[in-house]
Design a protein around this motif. Structure first.
Motif, short mmCIF file in Angstrom:
data_model
loop_
_atom_site.label_atom_id
_atom_site.label_comp_id
_atom_site.label_asym_id
_atom_site.label_seq_id
_atom_site.Cartn_x
_atom_site.Cartn_y
_atom_site.Cartn_z
N TYR A 184 33.77 -15.73 -19.03
CA TYR A 184 34.62 -16.86 -18.64
C TYR A 184 34.59 -17.07 -17.14
CZ TYR A 184 38.62 -20.02 -18.77
OH TYR A 184 39.43 -21.11 -18.65
N THR A 185 34.66 -15.97 -16.37
CA THR A 185 34.67 -16.08 -14.91
C THR A 185 33.35 -16.65 -14.40
OG1 THR A 185 36.18 -14.19 -14.76
CG2 THR A 185 34.95 -14.80 -12.77
N MET A 186 32.24 -16.19 -14.94
CA MET A 186 30.94 -16.67 -14.48
C MET A 186 30.63 -18.09 -14.95
SD MET A 186 28.61 -13.23 -14.99
CE MET A 186 27.16 -14.03 -14.29
N ALA A 187 31.18 -18.48 -16.10
CA ALA A 187 30.90 -19.83 -16.61
C ALA A 187 31.84 -20.88 -16.05
CB ALA A 187 31.01 -19.83 -18.14
N PHE A 188 32.96 -20.47 -15.47
CA PHE A 188 33.94 -21.42 -14.94
C PHE A 188 33.44 -21.97 -13.61
CE2 PHE A 188 37.86 -22.80 -12.95
CZ PHE A 188 38.53 -23.41 -14.00
N ARG A 189 33.31 -23.28 -13.54
CA ARG A 189 32.81 -23.92 -12.32
C ARG A 189 33.40 -25.32 -12.21
NH1 ARG A 189 26.46 -24.29 -11.70
NH2 ARG A 189 26.77 -22.02 -11.71
N ASP A 190 33.80 -25.67 -10.98
CA ASP A 190 34.36 -27.00 -10.69
C ASP A 190 35.54 -27.33 -11.58
OD1 ASP A 190 32.34 -27.36 -8.79
OD2 ASP A 190 30.97 -28.23 -10.26
N GLY A 191 36.35 -26.31 -11.86
CA GLY A 191 37.56 -26.54 -12.61
C GLY A 191 37.39 -26.72 -14.10
N THR A 192 36.21 -26.47 -14.63
CA THR A 192 35.99 -26.66 -16.07
C THR A 192 34.91 -25.73 -16.56
OG1 THR A 192 35.56 -28.31 -17.80
CG2 THR A 192 34.24 -28.45 -15.77
N ILE A 193 34.71 -25.72 -17.87
CA ILE A 193 33.67 -24.93 -18.52
C ILE A 193 32.91 -25.83 -19.48
CG2 ILE A 193 33.27 -23.13 -20.24
CD1 ILE A 193 35.33 -21.45 -19.00
N THR A 194 31.60 -25.79 -19.38
CA THR A 194 30.78 -26.51 -20.35
C THR A 194 30.23 -25.51 -21.37
OG1 THR A 194 28.75 -26.26 -19.05
CG2 THR A 194 30.12 -28.21 -18.61
N GLY A 195 30.11 -25.99 -22.61
CA GLY A 195 29.63 -25.10 -23.66
C GLY A 195 28.24 -24.57 -23.39
N PHE A 196 27.37 -25.41 -22.80
CA PHE A 196 25.99 -24.98 -22.53
C PHE A 196 25.97 -23.83 -21.55
CE2 PHE A 196 21.88 -25.70 -20.25
CZ PHE A 196 21.06 -25.32 -21.30
N ARG A 197 26.75 -23.93 -20.44
CA ARG A 197 26.78 -22.86 -19.45
C ARG A 197 27.45 -21.61 -20.04
NH1 ARG A 197 28.62 -25.61 -15.32
NH2 ARG A 197 30.82 -25.08 -15.49
N PHE A 198 28.47 -21.80 -20.86
CA PHE A 198 29.15 -20.67 -21.50
C PHE A 198 28.18 -19.87 -22.36
CE2 PHE A 198 32.03 -18.60 -24.48
CZ PHE A 198 33.09 -18.22 -23.66
N VAL A 199 27.35 -20.56 -23.12
CA VAL A 199 26.38 -19.89 -23.98
C VAL A 199 25.33 -19.17 -23.16
CG1 VAL A 199 24.56 -20.25 -25.69
CG2 VAL A 199 26.76 -21.39 -25.96
N LEU A 200 24.81 -19.82 -22.13
CA LEU A 200 23.77 -19.20 -21.30
C LEU A 200 24.29 -17.94 -20.61
CD1 LEU A 200 21.92 -22.21 -19.64
CD2 LEU A 200 21.14 -20.75 -21.51
N VAL A 201 25.49 -18.02 -20.03
CA VAL A 201 26.06 -16.84 -19.39
C VAL A 201 26.29 -15.74 -20.43
CG1 VAL A 201 28.09 -15.95 -18.18
CG2 VAL A 201 27.11 -18.15 -17.52
N GLY A 202 26.78 -16.11 -21.61
CA GLY A 202 27.03 -15.13 -22.65
C GLY A 202 25.77 -14.43 -23.10
N ILE A 203 24.66 -15.16 -23.20
CA ILE A 203 23.39 -14.53 -23.59
C ILE A 203 22.97 -13.50 -22.55
CG2 ILE A 203 20.94 -14.96 -23.96
CD1 ILE A 203 21.72 -17.61 -25.25
N GLY A 204 23.15 -13.86 -21.27
CA GLY A 204 22.82 -12.91 -20.20
C GLY A 204 23.69 -11.66 -20.25
N VAL A 205 24.99 -11.86 -20.47
CA VAL A 205 25.91 -10.72 -20.57
C VAL A 205 25.56 -9.86 -21.78
CG1 VAL A 205 28.32 -10.09 -20.98
CG2 VAL A 205 27.76 -11.87 -19.31
N GLN A 206 25.17 -10.50 -22.88
CA GLN A 206 24.79 -9.73 -24.07
C GLN A 206 23.60 -8.83 -23.78
OE1 GLN A 206 25.26 -11.18 -27.91
NE2 GLN A 206 23.22 -10.64 -28.63
N GLY A 207 22.61 -9.34 -23.07
CA GLY A 207 21.46 -8.51 -22.71
C GLY A 207 21.85 -7.31 -21.87
N ALA A 208 22.74 -7.54 -20.89
CA ALA A 208 23.17 -6.44 -20.03
C ALA A 208 23.95 -5.40 -20.82
CB ALA A 208 24.02 -6.98 -18.89
N LEU A 209 24.82 -5.85 -21.72
CA LEU A 209 25.61 -4.91 -22.51
C LEU A 209 24.74 -4.16 -23.52
CD1 LEU A 209 28.77 -7.10 -23.13
CD2 LEU A 209 28.63 -5.01 -21.75
#
Length: 384
Positions: A184-209
């Motif tokens: 959520y912190t990494m995907a939050f930008r300009d006061g909002t969250i877009t689903g596309f950025r949320f998914v991309l950040v989540g995929i990256g976090v999943q790889g790291a975990l």
């Protein structure tokens, strides 16, 4: 200001009409809307159409049938009548032992875990407005897996509950919450969250975990690593009432909260600007709904392991069955329960007497569905 759904004309409401000044609160009654086939559910802010209620009843019946079949079918078949007698304590000793001690805990765990995954997937996909935003794809289940593996390695417990099993759901819940906070912190930008950025950040976090989980297993003793690997495959084998108890507790806590937030849940699916224009505190509502989704996914993962694709597919199947624009919550949960129990039956019977982990079956079915979803998103010119 009068707000209508897109398929209704905008008209003023006469005095005494639902929502007009002097009218009793909507939470005290069910209101029939002109031009709508259905009823506004009191206190829930939603439309209960006959088709939605009918589909919910049918899917719930399938889930119950799957529960009965899971208890009845096996290497030692037990007729449904004998199952009922075993549950009431009037059956034979052998049937009672098999039903109560071996099959019923597993079936209940599958039912509750499937419902939790389906509900968690619906919440996350609705809030992010992206059908790919599923806990098992964007790092939430991976965070729960890392926390659960750490609990197993540190606490010396097994997936079947030997040792202090309570540490596994707690570890999985902490891991899921930490992963969700990072995403959520990494995907939050300009006061909002877009689903596309949320998914991309989540995929990256999943790889790291995933890498972190592998590192924990590599550093562990071979026996401890073996216990953790059994849990990581995702299986209902050997599950007891303690697993069902934790999954039921998570649903008992989160389901009333989700139902109380049903109107924010619906408005967020129309976009942040629309929700703000209607007076919704978007950020608080989104965080509350995502938190409920993370809790459900984390505890469900602790009970059965990181089972994939149930949370991804159940909400989309439910929406296509009901024909609604929004993702139906309760129907999504019931579809998830039916999918989980059906996959577990297939895992037990397809290669009998060899029993597959249920995660293998859901992965085999869910992977083609994910490819179809990606292909469809690309064909219509949007990534989710």
């Amino acid at each position: 200001m009068s707000v209508r759904l897109p398929d209704q004309p905008i008209t003023s409401r006469p005095a005494g009409a639902p929502g007009a000044p002097g009218t009793p609160p909507a939470s005290r009654r069910a209101v029939r809307r002109p031009g709508r086939v259905g009823w506004e559910v009191a206190g829930l802010g939603g439309i209960a159409r006959p088709r939605v209620l009918g589909v919910l009843a049918v899917v719930l019946a399938f889930a119950v049938a799957g529960l009965v079949a899971s208890v009845s079918i096996g290497e030692f078949p037990i007729p449904a009548g004998d199952v009922f007698r075993a549950l009431t304590g009037t059956g034979g000793a052998d049937a009672t032992l098999i039903v109560r001690e071996l099959r019923l805990p597993r079936a209940l765990t599958g039912l509750l875990v499937g419902f939790a995954f389906g509900l968690a997937g619906a919440l996350m996909q609705a809030v992010t407005r992206n059908p790919l935003a599923s806990p098992d794809l964007i790092g939430i289940s991976a965070g729960a897996s890392t926390g659960g593996v750490a609990a197993i390695l540190i606490g010396g417990v097994t997936a079947a509950g030997a040792g202090s099993y309570a540490s596994v759901p707690l570890g999985a819940l902490v891991g899921a919450l930490v992963a969700a906070g990072v995403i959520y912190t990494m995907a939050f930008r300009d006061g909002t969250i877009t689903g596309f950025r949320f998914v991309l950040v989540g995929i990256g976090v999943q790889g790291a975990l995933g890498a972190l989980t592998s590192w924990l297993l590599a550093r562990a003793d071979i026996n401890e690593a073996s216990r953790a690997m059994v849990w990581l495959t995702g299986s209902l084998n050997g599950r007891g009432f303690e697993h069902a108890r934790w999954a039921g507790l998570a649903l008992l806590v989160t389901l009333p909260v989700v139902l109380a937030l049903i109107r924010p849940y619906q408005l967020l699916q129309y976009g942040d600007d629309t929700a703000r224009a209607l007076g919704l505190p978007v950020d608080r509502a989104r965080v509350a709904l995502l938190l409920a989704s993370v809790v459900l996914a984390g505890v469900a993962t602790a009970a059965a392991g990181p089972i994939g694709f149930v949370a991804l597919a159940a909400p989309q199947i439910a929406r296509r069955l009901t024909g609604t624009a929004n993702l139906p919550l309760l129907t999504s949960g019931c579809v998830g329960a039916a999918l989980m129990l059906g996959a577990d039956l297939a895992a037990r019977l397809v290669l009998a007497p060899l029993e597959l982990p249920v995660g293998v079956v859901t992965g085999a079915v869910g992977a083609p569905y994910l490819m179809w979803l990606l292909t469809r998103a690309n064909r219509i010119g949007r990534a989710g």
